[in-house]
Design a protein around this motif. Structure first.
Motif: not given
Length: 284
Positions: A24-32, A115-127
Motif C-alpha cells: 500500500a505504501h512502499g515502506s514499512a517499519a516493524v518492531y520486536g 535500530s535497537h534500544s534496550d528491549a526494543l528491536l526496530l527495522v525499516g524497509l522501503t522499495s
C-alpha cells in the motif's frame, strides 16, 4: 504516507500485515522484543543457517547481553527482508556498508535500516528509495545535559524554551530520533552535524501524535525545505511499562512504487541463480 510500526514475532504470523503495508505504501517499519527474538541455543545449526555470515560475528566477544542483542536484531532484520521478498531467510545473505548500513546482497530494489534500544528491536524497509529508523527509550535524559546546543538548531532551541520544563526532554528525544533516522537514511549517521538541519514538529500538543501533521524538514534558520521527496513519522511504542520513541525517515527516489519485490524479481538474476543453485546442491 508512513504507517505506524508493526509488531512482529518469530512465528511469522504477522508478516502478511507487513507485506500489505509495503504494497500500500512502499515502506514499512516493524518492531520486536529482544526476549522474543533471542534464540535459546546460540550454537544450533538452524540459527547458523539463518544468520549465514552474520553468525560468526554474533559469536565474537564474551559480553553476553551484546552478543544476544546482535543475534536477535539480525534475526529480525533477516526475517523482515525475507517476508518482504517472499523468500526464506536462509536463502538471503546480508551485506553491510562502510557505515554498517545493512542491505540484502544482490538486491537493488529494497533498502533497510536497523535500530535497537534496550528491549526494543526496530527495522525499516522501503522499495521507494532510502529509509532510516531510530529508537530510544522515551525516558532517556537528554535535556539538562547541554545536548540541545549540540543537537538543535537555534529555531529548535527557541521552541524548546517555550515548552514547560517537564515537556522539554520528550521533545528533545523526539528530535534526536528524527535526526538519527534522517542521517541514517542519507548514509551519514552521526558524522553529519545535527545542527545543520532541523525539524518543525508543529504545536507541542501535536508533536508525535498519530493523525497530526507529520514532522517537516527545515533548514538551520527554521525555513521549511522545499520538495516532497522526504516523509517522516514519529511514534511512541510500549513494551510492558517501558515507552520508546521511534522515528522513521523515507526518501522517495521518484522512480515509482515497485509492485513486485519478490526475491526472484529483485535479486540480480545471475546472483539469484547462483545462490539458489549452491543452496540446492548437497554438501560435500
Amino acid at each position: 504516507m508512513l504507517s505506524p510500526p508493526i509488531a512482529v514475532t518469530p512465528d511469522r504470523g504477522d508478516w502478511p500485515a507487513v507485506r500489505a503495508c509495503l504494497s500500500a505504501h512502499g515502506s514499512a517499519a516493524v518492531y520486536g522484543e529482544l526476549a522474543a527474538w533471542s534464540p535459546d541455543d546460540e550454537d544450533s545449526p538452524a540459527l547458523r543457517a539463518v544468520l549465514g555470515r552474520d553468525w560468526p560475528c554474533g559469536r565474537i566477544g564474551e559480553h553476553a547481553p551484546s552478543r544476544r542483542r546482535y543475534i536477535a536484531s539480525r534475526l529480525l532484520l533477516k526475517h523482515t527482508a525475507a517476508a518482504a521478498l517472499r523468500a526464506e531467510a536462509t536463502d538471503l545473505e546480508m551485506a553491510y556498508g562502510l557505515t554498517g548500513r545493512p542491505s540484502v546482497w544482490g538486491c537493488d530494489q529494497i533498502d533497510l535500516s536497523l535500530s535497537h534500544s534496550d528491549a526494543l528491536l526496530l527495522v525499516g524497509l522501503t522499495s521507494r528509495g532510502r529509509i532510516g529508523v531510530d529508537a530510544e527509550r522515551a525516558d532517556r535524559q537528554l535535556h539538562g545535559l547541554r545536548m540541545a546546543r549540540s543537537v538543535c538548531t537555534p529555531g529548535e532551541r527557541n521552541a524548546l524554551e517555550t515548552l514547560p520544563e517537564e515537556e522539554r526532554n520528550d521533545r528533545l528525544v523526539c528530535l534526536w530520533t528524527l535526526k538519527e533516522a534522517y542521517t541514517k537514511a542519507i548514509g551519514q549517521g552521526m558524522r553529519f552535524p545535527f545542527t545543520a538541519f532541523g525539524f518543525d514538529l508543529g504545536p507541542p500538543e501535536d508533536a508525535g501524535h498519530p493523525g497530526c501533521r507529520p514532522p517537516r524538514l527545515c533548514r538551520p534558520d527554521g525555513t521549511p525545505c522545499e520538495g516532497t521527496a522526504w516523509s517522516f513519522r514519529t511514534d511512541v511504542l510500549h513494551l510492558g511499562d517501558v515507552a520508546f520513541r521511534v522515528s522513521t525517515a523515507v526518501r522517495d527516489a521518484g522512480l515509482g512504487r515497485t509492485a513486485n519485490i519478490e526475491a526472484a524479481t529483485t535479486l540480480d538474476p545471475e546472483i539469484f541463480a547462483a545462490v539458489s543453485g549452491a543452496l540446492a546442491e548437497p554438501s560435500g
